[in-house]
Design a protein around this motif. Structure first.
Motif, PDB file in Angstrom:
ATOM      1  N   ILE A  26      27.069  -8.726 -49.820  1.00 53.93           N
ATOM      2  CA  ILE A  26      27.108  -7.271 -49.788  1.00 53.93           C
ATOM      3  C   ILE A  26      26.688  -6.718 -51.143  1.00 53.93           C
ATOM      4  O   ILE A  26      25.894  -5.773 -51.222  1.00 53.93           O
ATOM      5  CB  ILE A  26      28.522  -6.785 -49.404  1.00 53.93           C
ATOM      6  CG1 ILE A  26      28.853  -7.221 -47.972  1.00 53.93           C
ATOM      7  CG2 ILE A  26      28.637  -5.279 -49.540  1.00 53.93           C
ATOM      8  CD1 ILE A  26      30.284  -6.966 -47.570  1.00 53.93           C
ATOM      9  N   ASN A  27      27.196  -7.323 -52.225  1.00 53.76           N
ATOM     10  CA  ASN A  27      26.834  -6.873 -53.566  1.00 53.76           C
ATOM     11  C   ASN A  27      25.346  -7.059 -53.838  1.00 53.76           C
ATOM     12  O   ASN A  27      24.728  -6.217 -54.475  1.00 53.76           O
ATOM     13  CB  ASN A  27      27.663  -7.606 -54.619  1.00 53.76           C
ATOM     14  CG  ASN A  27      29.108  -7.196 -54.590  1.00 53.76           C
ATOM     15  OD1 ASN A  27      29.437  -6.113 -54.117  1.00 53.76           O
ATOM     16  ND2 ASN A  27      29.974  -8.067 -55.071  1.00 53.76           N
ATOM     17  N   GLU A  28      24.774  -8.157 -53.375  1.00 49.43           N
ATOM     18  CA  GLU A  28      23.339  -8.374 -53.548  1.00 49.43           C
ATOM     19  C   GLU A  28      22.545  -7.329 -52.789  1.00 49.43           C
ATOM     20  O   GLU A  28      21.544  -6.818 -53.298  1.00 49.43           O
ATOM     21  CB  GLU A  28      22.955  -9.776 -53.082  1.00 49.43           C
ATOM     22  CG  GLU A  28      23.367 -10.869 -54.037  1.00 49.43           C
ATOM     23  CD  GLU A  28      22.923 -12.230 -53.559  1.00 49.43           C
ATOM     24  OE1 GLU A  28      22.151 -12.313 -52.578  1.00 49.43           O
ATOM     25  OE2 GLU A  28      23.364 -13.223 -54.165  1.00 49.43           O
ATOM     26  N   ASN A  29      22.972  -7.012 -51.572  1.00 46.78           N
ATOM     27  CA  ASN A  29      22.263  -5.989 -50.803  1.00 46.78           C
ATOM     28  C   ASN A  29      22.321  -4.642 -51.504  1.00 46.78           C
ATOM     29  O   ASN A  29      21.321  -3.927 -51.570  1.00 46.78           O
ATOM     30  CB  ASN A  29      22.860  -5.869 -49.400  1.00 46.78           C
ATOM     31  CG  ASN A  29      22.510  -7.048 -48.531  1.00 46.78           C
ATOM     32  OD1 ASN A  29      21.557  -7.764 -48.817  1.00 46.78           O
ATOM     33  ND2 ASN A  29      23.266  -7.254 -47.472  1.00 46.78           N
ATOM     34  N   ILE A  30      23.480  -4.277 -52.021  1.00 46.26           N
ATOM     35  CA  ILE A  30      23.603  -3.010 -52.737  1.00 46.26           C
ATOM     36  C   ILE A  30      22.710  -3.014 -53.968  1.00 46.26           C
ATOM     37  O   ILE A  30      22.055  -2.011 -54.277  1.00 46.26           O
ATOM     38  CB  ILE A  30      25.080  -2.754 -53.117  1.00 46.26           C
ATOM     39  CG1 ILE A  30      25.904  -2.492 -51.847  1.00 46.26           C
ATOM     40  CG2 ILE A  30      25.204  -1.595 -54.079  1.00 46.26           C
ATOM     41  CD1 ILE A  30      27.391  -2.420 -52.083  1.00 46.26           C
ATOM     42  N   MET A  31      22.652  -4.135 -54.666  1.00 49.27           N
ATOM     43  CA  MET A  31      21.817  -4.235 -55.859  1.00 49.27           C
ATOM     44  C   MET A  31      20.340  -4.069 -55.497  1.00 49.27           C
ATOM     45  O   MET A  31      19.615  -3.310 -56.156  1.00 49.27           O
ATOM     46  CB  MET A  31      22.040  -5.586 -56.541  1.00 49.27           C
ATOM     47  CG  MET A  31      21.263  -5.767 -57.823  1.00 49.27           C
ATOM     48  SD  MET A  31      21.535  -7.373 -58.580  1.00 49.27           S
ATOM     49  CE  MET A  31      20.755  -8.443 -57.373  1.00 49.27           C
ATOM     50  N   TYR A  32      19.887  -4.747 -54.456  1.00 45.51           N
ATOM     51  CA  TYR A  32      18.482  -4.648 -54.058  1.00 45.51           C
ATOM     52  C   TYR A  32      18.142  -3.243 -53.574  1.00 45.51           C
ATOM     53  O   TYR A  32      17.065  -2.723 -53.868  1.00 45.51           O
ATOM     54  CB  TYR A  32      18.147  -5.683 -52.985  1.00 45.51           C
ATOM     55  CG  TYR A  32      18.150  -7.105 -53.496  1.00 45.51           C
ATOM     56  CD1 TYR A  32      17.583  -7.424 -54.723  1.00 45.51           C
ATOM     57  CD2 TYR A  32      18.728  -8.127 -52.760  1.00 45.51           C
ATOM     58  CE1 TYR A  32      17.582  -8.718 -55.194  1.00 45.51           C
ATOM     59  CE2 TYR A  32      18.730  -9.421 -53.232  1.00 45.51           C
ATOM     60  CZ  TYR A  32      18.153  -9.717 -54.449  1.00 45.51           C
ATOM     61  OH  TYR A  32      18.162 -11.006 -54.908  1.00 45.51           O
ATOM     62  N   ILE A  33      19.041  -2.630 -52.837  1.00 43.42           N
ATOM     63  CA  ILE A  33      18.794  -1.263 -52.373  1.00 43.42           C
ATOM     64  C   ILE A  33      18.724  -0.314 -53.566  1.00 43.42           C
ATOM     65  O   ILE A  33      17.858   0.567 -53.623  1.00 43.42           O
ATOM     66  CB  ILE A  33      19.880  -0.833 -51.370  1.00 43.42           C
ATOM     67  CG1 ILE A  33      19.715  -1.608 -50.060  1.00 43.42           C
ATOM     68  CG2 ILE A  33      19.827   0.671 -51.117  1.00 43.42           C
ATOM     69  CD1 ILE A  33      20.859  -1.422 -49.087  1.00 43.42           C
ATOM     70  N   SER A  34      19.600  -0.485 -54.543  1.00 43.39           N
ATOM     71  CA  SER A  34      19.591   0.369 -55.731  1.00 43.39           C
ATOM     72  C   SER A  34      18.301   0.199 -56.520  1.00 43.39           C
ATOM     73  O   SER A  34      17.701   1.185 -56.968  1.00 43.39           O
ATOM     74  CB  SER A  34      20.781   0.048 -56.629  1.00 43.39           C
ATOM     75  OG  SER A  34      21.979   0.280 -55.946  1.00 43.39           O
ATOM     76  N   ILE A  35      17.863  -1.028 -56.685  1.00 41.06           N
ATOM     77  CA  ILE A  35      16.610  -1.274 -57.412  1.00 41.06           C
ATOM     78  C   ILE A  35      15.436  -0.671 -56.654  1.00 41.06           C
ATOM     79  O   ILE A  35      14.562  -0.035 -57.242  1.00 41.06           O
ATOM     80  CB  ILE A  35      16.415  -2.786 -57.644  1.00 41.06           C
ATOM     81  CG1 ILE A  35      17.443  -3.295 -58.647  1.00 41.06           C
ATOM     82  CG2 ILE A  35      14.998  -3.088 -58.123  1.00 41.06           C
ATOM     83  CD1 ILE A  35      17.483  -4.799 -58.787  1.00 41.06           C
ATOM     84  N   GLY A  36      15.421  -0.838 -55.341  1.00 41.23           N
ATOM     85  CA  GLY A  36      14.342  -0.262 -54.539  1.00 41.23           C
ATOM     86  C   GLY A  36      14.309   1.249 -54.620  1.00 41.23           C
ATOM     87  O   GLY A  36      13.232   1.859 -54.753  1.00 41.23           O
ATOM     88  N   MET A  37      15.475   1.869 -54.542  1.00 40.32           N
ATOM     89  CA  MET A  37      15.523   3.333 -54.638  1.00 40.32           C
ATOM     90  C   MET A  37      15.079   3.801 -56.023  1.00 40.32           C
ATOM     91  O   MET A  37      14.391   4.816 -56.151  1.00 40.32           O
ATOM     92  CB  MET A  37      16.927   3.829 -54.331  1.00 40.32           C
ATOM     93  CG  MET A  37      17.292   3.712 -52.863  1.00 40.32           C
ATOM     94  SD  MET A  37      18.961   4.263 -52.509  1.00 40.32           S
ATOM     95  CE  MET A  37      18.831   5.986 -52.875  1.00 40.32           C
ATOM     96  N   ALA A  38      15.459   3.065 -57.078  1.00 42.98           N
ATOM     97  CA  ALA A  38      15.028   3.431 -58.432  1.00 42.98           C
ATOM     98  C   ALA A  38      13.513   3.347 -58.570  1.00 42.98           C
ATOM     99  O   ALA A  38      12.885   4.224 -59.177  1.00 42.98           O
ATOM    100  CB  ALA A  38      15.710   2.527 -59.455  1.00 42.98           C
TER     101      ALA A  38
END
Length: 70
Positions: A26-38
């Motif tokens: 879950i933490n990895e998914n949140i990290m990847y989504i955050s990087i993608g949105m940035a």
């Protein structure tokens, strides 16, 4: 028939019981989504800045053309 809570009765603690699952995924998914949105936000800001620079350049060209023909 008792009304209310009974000592030693069944307790339903919700979905937060320990099931042995790790939250690393879950933490990895949140990290990847955050990087993608940035990255997407950075691209949109870059496009906006390029558009603003283009509009300023167009206004300067139009102003120069006006003075040349006058």
């Amino acid at each position: 028939m008792p009304v209310g809570r009974v000592a030693g009765g069944n307790y339903y603690g919700g979905h937060l019981t320990n099931t042995g699952q790790s939250y690393a995924g879950i933490n990895e998914n949140i990290m990847y989504i955050s990087i993608g949105m940035a990255i997407i936000i950075a691209i949109l800001i870059t496009i906006a800045l390029i558009y603003i620079a283009y509009e300023k350049c167009q206004k300067r060209r139009a102003r120069k053309a006006y003075y040349v023909t006058a």
